[in-house]
Design an enzyme around this catalytic site. Structure first.
Site, PDB file in Angstrom:
ATOM      1  N   TYR A  95       0.836  -1.213   0.000  1.00 54.24           N
ATOM      2  CA  TYR A  95       0.000   0.000   0.000  1.00 54.24           C
ATOM      3  C   TYR A  95       0.867   1.259   0.000  1.00 54.24           C
ATOM      4  CZ  TYR A  95      -4.286  -2.651   0.587  1.00 54.24           C
ATOM      5  OH  TYR A  95      -5.346  -3.502   0.382  1.00 54.24           O
ATOM      6  N   GLU A 137      -7.928  -6.904   5.612  1.00 51.99           N
ATOM      7  CA  GLU A 137      -7.121  -8.026   5.124  1.00 51.99           C
ATOM      8  C   GLU A 137      -6.414  -8.756   6.263  1.00 51.99           C
ATOM      9  OE1 GLU A 137      -4.836  -6.129   2.016  1.00 51.99           O
ATOM     10  OE2 GLU A 137      -6.714  -5.536   1.041  1.00 51.99           O
ATOM     11  N   THR A 278     -18.022 -23.531 -12.876  1.00 48.25           N
ATOM     12  CA  THR A 278     -17.155 -24.195 -11.891  1.00 48.25           C
ATOM     13  C   THR A 278     -17.564 -23.952 -10.437  1.00 48.25           C
ATOM     14  OG1 THR A 278     -15.538 -22.408 -12.226  1.00 48.25           O
ATOM     15  CG2 THR A 278     -15.161 -24.464 -13.394  1.00 48.25           C
ATOM     16  N   PRO A 279     -17.800 -22.705  -9.979  1.00 47.66           N
ATOM     17  CA  PRO A 279     -18.194 -22.558  -8.572  1.00 47.66           C
ATOM     18  C   PRO A 279     -19.573 -23.136  -8.294  1.00 47.66           C
ATOM     19  CG  PRO A 279     -18.367 -20.450  -9.707  1.00 47.66           C
ATOM     20  CD  PRO A 279     -17.682 -21.402 -10.654  1.00 47.66           C
TER      21      PRO A 279
END
Length: 400
Positions: A95, A137, A278-279
Site C-alpha cells: 500500500y 485483510e 465451476t463454482p
C-alpha cells in the site's frame, strides 16, 4: 482525519475522474511498474494488456471520491477487494508503494491543477482507505490461519490427478506437498495459483474457482484453455494445459471469496455461461453431500454438447434426485439433442415455475452474461438481494 475542506477538494476532482480516470490509472500502472518492477510478479499482466485492471481501479477511485462523505457505503465492495488481495498475498508494504505512485500520477496527469492542497487531500484520503483495507485483510489472514489446516501466502501443492472434462477444460486435483491437512472451504470460493511464465520472465497469479465441495482429500480447479494461444487473459491457463501434468507442483493461496450458497428454505437457481459453471458445480456437490432437498434449477449455456463440462455428472444427479432440473443452451445444437435448447441462454424460454420469485439466484460467467440475466431477473420482479453473482477477473459490474 480528513477535513471537510479536503473532502470538498476530492469531490472537485469527480468530473476529471469520470472523463480521464482510465488515463490516470494507466499512467499510474506504467509509472509503478517502471519504478517497482517487482510488483509485476503480483499483478495479472494479462489484465494490464486488456485494460481491465486500469478500468477497475479507475472505477474504484471514482466511487471513493463520490462517497468520500460516507465511505461506509462501499464496505461490501471493499471487503470483496480485500478477499482478492488476501488471495494474492497483498501485504501492508504494498500500500505504501501504490500510494506513492498514485499520488505522483495525480500530480503528473493533472499538472498545474494538482495544487499542494489537493495532493495533500488525496494523500489523507488514500491512506485512510489503505488503513481500512489493511485492517480488513489482516482479519482475513487471521481467519485463514485459524481454520484448521489453513495458511497464508503461497503453499506448494502436488498435482495428484488431471481429468479432461472437455477438449477445452481440464480438472486439476491438488493435495498439499507437505501431506498436511486441508482446511474446510465453502462451495463457491476460489484459490490463487502462481506459475512462472518464461516468456514474460515473471511469476503470474491467477484465481480459479474450486469446482468441488470440500472433502479433506484434495482441492479441484477446472481450467479452460483459451484460444488462440498467447491471448493475454489465457497465458496461465494455457501454460497449465500445456506444461503441467500429474506429479508436478503448483503454488496456491488459501480458499477465499463470498460467492457462497445461501442457507434458507428457498429453491436455488444456478445460471452459468461457459467455464462459469465451476463454482456452481461445487455448490451443487455441497448440496448433495448435505442431502438438502431444496429445489435446484441449473440453466447453462456453452457452444455445444461436446464442450459442456460435467455434463455426465449433472445428468446422473438429475436422474438420482427428483428435486434437481437442468436446462442446457447450445450455440451449436447437434442432431439428436432435442432435450436441449438452441442458441444463447434465454431465460424467457424457461418456464416461470423454474424461476420463482422467492429463490436464491446465482449468476456466473462473463460480465455481459451476468449483466444481461441480472436485468432480466429484476425485470421479472426478482429482488436484487436474492441475486448473487461472481465476476471472474477485476470487478467491473455496478449492479444494484
Amino acid at each position: 482525519m480528513i477535513t471537510e475542506t479536503q473532502k470538498d477538494l476530492i469531490k472537485g476532482t469527480i468530473p476529471v475522474l469520470k472523463e480521464h480516470g482510465v488515463a490516470l490509472t494507466s499512467h499510474f500502472y506504467k509509472r509503478m511498474f517502471t519504478h517497482n518492477p517487482e510488483l509485476k510478479h503480483i499483478f495479472n499482466m494479462g489484465n494490464q494488456q486488456n485494460a481491465k485492471q486500469q478500468t477497475a481501479l479507475a472505477t474504484a477511485v471514482l466511487a471513493y471520491a463520490e462517497h468520500i462523505d460516507n465511505p461506509s457505503v462501499l464496505l461490501s465492495a471493499v471487503k470483496h477487494i480485500g478477499q482478492k488481495h488476501s488471495s494474492l498475498n497483498i501485504r501492508p508494504e504494498h500500500y505504501q508503494i501504490v500510494g506513492k505512485h498514485l499520488l505522483a500520477s495525480i500530480q503528473e496527469v493533472l499538472g498545474d491543477a494538482a495544487t499542494d492542497e489537493l495532493i495533500e487531500a488525496w494523500k489523507v484520503a488514500y491512506f485512510q482507505l489503505a488503513d481500512l483495507m489493511i485492517g480488513i485483510e489482516k482479519e482475513m489472514y487471521d481467519q485463514m490461519v485459524q481454520n484448521e489446516g489453513g495458511w497464508t501466502g503461497w503453499k506448494p501443492f502436488n498435482i495428484v490427478k488431471i481429468v479432461s472434462e472437455t477438449e477445452e477444460i481440464q480438472s486439476i486435483y491438488l493435495a498439499p506437498t507437505d501431506g498436511g491437512q486441508l482446511p474446510k472451504h465453502t462451495a463457491g470460493q476460489y484459490v490463487s495459483v502462481r506459475v512462472y511464465l518464461p516468456e514474460l520472465q515473471l511469476y503470474q497469479p491467477r484465481q480459479y474457482s474450486l469446482s468441488d465441495a470440500s472433502n479433506g482429500q484434495y482441492l479441484r480447479i477446472s481450467v479452460k484453455k483459451e484460444t488462440p494461444l498467447g491471448k493475454p487473459e489465457g497465458m496461465v491457463s494455457n501454460y497449465l494445459h500445456q506444461y503441467f501434468q500429474q506429479g508436478k507442483q503448483l503454488e496456491l493461496t488459501a480458499p477465499t471469496g463470498s460467492f457462497n450458497l445461501i442457507e434458507n428454505e428457498h429453491p436455488h437457481v444456478f445460471i452459468s455461461g461457459g467455464v462459469g459453471q465451476t463454482p456452481l458445480m461445487a455448490m451443487l456437490e455441497q448440496l448433495i453431500k448435505a442431502k438438502g432437498q431444496n429445489a435446484v434449477t441449473w440453466i447453462h449455456g456453452c457452444r455445444n454438447s461436446d464442450l459442456h463440462a460435467f455434463k455426465d455428472r449433472l445428468r446422473t444427479l438429475e436422474t438420482q434426485h427428483e428435486h434437481i432440473r437442468c436446462f442446457s443452451f447450445y450455440d451449436e445444437l447437434q442432431e439428436g439433442n432435442s432435450d436441449n435448447l438452441p442458441g444463447w441462454v434465454d431465460l424467457a424460454k424457461i418456464d416461470s415455475d423454474h424461476l420463482p420469485q422467492k429463490a436464491n439466484y446465482y449468476l456466473c460467467g462473463p460480465s455481459g452474461f451476468i449483466e444481461k440475466h441480472f436485468k432480466y431477473l429484476t425485470g421479472q420482479g426478482i429482488q436484487t438481494e436474492h441475486i448473487h453473482f461472481e465476476e471472474f477477473g477485476p470487478a467491473s459490474l455496478q449492479l444494484n
